[in-house]
Design an enzyme around this catalytic site. Structure first.
Site, PDB file in Angstrom:
ATOM      1  N   THR A  44      35.389  46.048  44.201  1.00  0.00           N
ATOM      2  CA  THR A  44      35.825  45.991  42.802  1.00  0.00           C
ATOM      3  C   THR A  44      37.323  46.209  42.684  1.00  0.00           C
ATOM      4  OG1 THR A  44      33.682  46.904  42.122  1.00  0.00           O
ATOM      5  CG2 THR A  44      35.465  46.989  40.516  1.00  0.00           C
ATOM      6  N   THR A  45      37.846  47.234  43.368  1.00  0.00           N
ATOM      7  CA  THR A  45      39.267  47.552  43.296  1.00  0.00           C
ATOM      8  C   THR A  45      40.109  46.450  43.930  1.00  0.00           C
ATOM      9  OG1 THR A  45      38.628  49.879  43.451  1.00  0.00           O
ATOM     10  CG2 THR A  45      40.952  49.391  43.765  1.00  0.00           C
ATOM     11  N   TYR A 107      25.975  40.746  35.107  1.00  0.00           N
ATOM     12  CA  TYR A 107      25.800  39.824  33.982  1.00  0.00           C
ATOM     13  C   TYR A 107      24.369  39.338  33.793  1.00  0.00           C
ATOM     14  CZ  TYR A 107      26.595  36.242  30.482  1.00  0.00           C
ATOM     15  OH  TYR A 107      26.520  35.497  29.334  1.00  0.00           O
ATOM     16  N   TYR A 133      25.424  49.010  46.407  1.00  0.00           N
ATOM     17  CA  TYR A 133      26.498  49.523  45.547  1.00  0.00           C
ATOM     18  C   TYR A 133      26.010  49.481  44.105  1.00  0.00           C
ATOM     19  CZ  TYR A 133      31.213  49.391  43.313  1.00  0.00           C
ATOM     20  OH  TYR A 133      32.319  49.602  42.547  1.00  0.00           O
ATOM     21  N   ARG A 138      30.061  48.879  35.236  1.00  0.00           N
ATOM     22  CA  ARG A 138      30.783  47.620  35.399  1.00  0.00           C
ATOM     23  C   ARG A 138      29.839  46.425  35.398  1.00  0.00           C
ATOM     24  NH1 ARG A 138      36.629  48.468  37.201  1.00  0.00           N
ATOM     25  NH2 ARG A 138      36.568  46.228  36.924  1.00  0.00           N
ATOM     26  N   LYS A 161      26.474  53.122  48.019  1.00  0.00           N
ATOM     27  CA  LYS A 161      27.576  53.688  47.261  1.00  0.00           C
ATOM     28  C   LYS A 161      27.052  53.923  45.858  1.00  0.00           C
ATOM     29  CE  LYS A 161      32.105  52.554  45.289  1.00  0.00           C
ATOM     30  NZ  LYS A 161      33.153  51.508  45.140  1.00  0.00           N
ATOM     31  N   ILE A 203      33.703  56.329  48.772  1.00  0.00           N
ATOM     32  CA  ILE A 203      34.490  55.107  48.662  1.00  0.00           C
ATOM     33  C   ILE A 203      35.388  55.291  47.454  1.00  0.00           C
ATOM     34  CG2 ILE A 203      34.439  52.618  48.299  1.00  0.00           C
ATOM     35  CD1 ILE A 203      31.836  52.535  49.877  1.00  0.00           C
TER      36      ILE A 203
END
Length: 293
Positions: A44-45, A107, A133, A138, A161, A203
């Site tokens: 994501t980052t 989504y 994850y 998000r 995660k 993480i």
């Protein structure tokens, strides 16, 4: 075993939003020199949602080549399409990644059974260690503890995660999986407590700017030295908080730019950090001892 402080590495870019390969090299060296235990590339980052497939794979290859086996490289290969996730995971394996990190499909909002079948399919399709994850804030998709426990017995799925910051959820998972299953925090403020409960690491977004401190924090927590780990965490709390004044990775990319480690670049629809938050993030760097002036 994959353990310790794992940076959720940004993907540096220039002012036009093109990948800045020189700065990526500089950042990987920064982490190798400062004790980071593993690098997560294109999570994501790392703006995985706006890198195209070719760029995604190229960043993984670049990081793997530069790291050269010194520490594990975990490739972000999740997608809301199971076929795309399989494709990315296969390419990450071919690139030499040590493991893959797969976010819950965003989504399209699958059921818990859909999540189970999605991750099981990828694990059966690609023979590489895979880390689940869960970040519902998000993705609008929450993988419940019972689904994680069910998936923990699938070959190739080695950990999760858990980024909700919900320690009760983490305890449910820890209580329901084997000791070999790696439970990682994805929430910097609560990472110490999760590790002290039996988690294996974190993480981290904060590790982008404070790699040595996050490595020390995780090492102390893994040894059961709660006093030291909590003291480091308290010092870093301004960063844990203020690196989210706007959507990640907007603030952390600005912080790295302010530290002279990358150019001023991010990709739409994300925009550069609003001017009103520049001093907020800079003060967090100061308060945490990262920026001296």
């Amino acid at each position: 075993m994959i353990t310790g402080s794992m940076v959720a590495l940004v993907t540096p870019m220039d002012a036009q939003g093109n990948i800045d390969w020189d700065s990526l090299t500089k950042l990987v060296d920064f982490h190798l020199q400062n004790g980071t235990h593993a690098i997560v590339a294109v999570g994501t980052t790392g703006e995985s949602a706006t890198l195209d497939v070719e760029e995604h794979i190229a960043v993984i290859k670049h990081v793997v080549k530069q790291v050269a086996g010194k520490i594990p490289v975990i490739a972000g290969t999740g997608a809301n399409s199971t076929r795309e996730a399989v494709h990315l995971t296969k390419n990450a394996k071919e690139a030499g990644a040590d493991a893959c990190l797969l976010v819950t499909p965003y989504y399209n909002k699958p059921t818990q059974e859909g999540l189970y079948q999605h991750f099981k399919h990828i694990a059966e399709a690609v023979d590489i260690p895979q880390i689940l994850y869960n970040v519902p804030g998000r993705t609008a998709c929450d993988m419940l503890a019972e689904t994680v426990i069910r998936l923990s017995t699938v070959k190739n799925i080695i950990g999760i995660k858990e980024a909700t910051g919900d320690l009760e959820r983490a305890k449910q998972i820890l209580d329901g999986v084997s000791k070999e299953f790696v439970v990682l925090s994805g929430d910097d403020p609560t990472a110490v407590e999760l590790i002290l409960m039996g988690g294996k690491g974190n993480i981290s977004v904060t590790a982008n700017v404070a790699p040595r401190e996050m490595a020390d924090l995780c090492e102390a927590a893994l040894k059961g030295d709660a006093e030291t780990a909590r003291a480091i965490n308290e010092k870093l709390m301004p960063l844990h908080k203020d690196l989210f004044v706007e959507a990640n990775p907007i603030p952390v990319k600005w912080a790295l730019y302010d530290m002279g480690l990358m150019q001023e670049g991010i990709r739409l629809p994300l925009t550069w950090l609003s001017a009103k938050y520049h001093e907020t993030v800079r003060n967090a760097l100061r308060a945490s001892g990262i920026r001296k002036i």
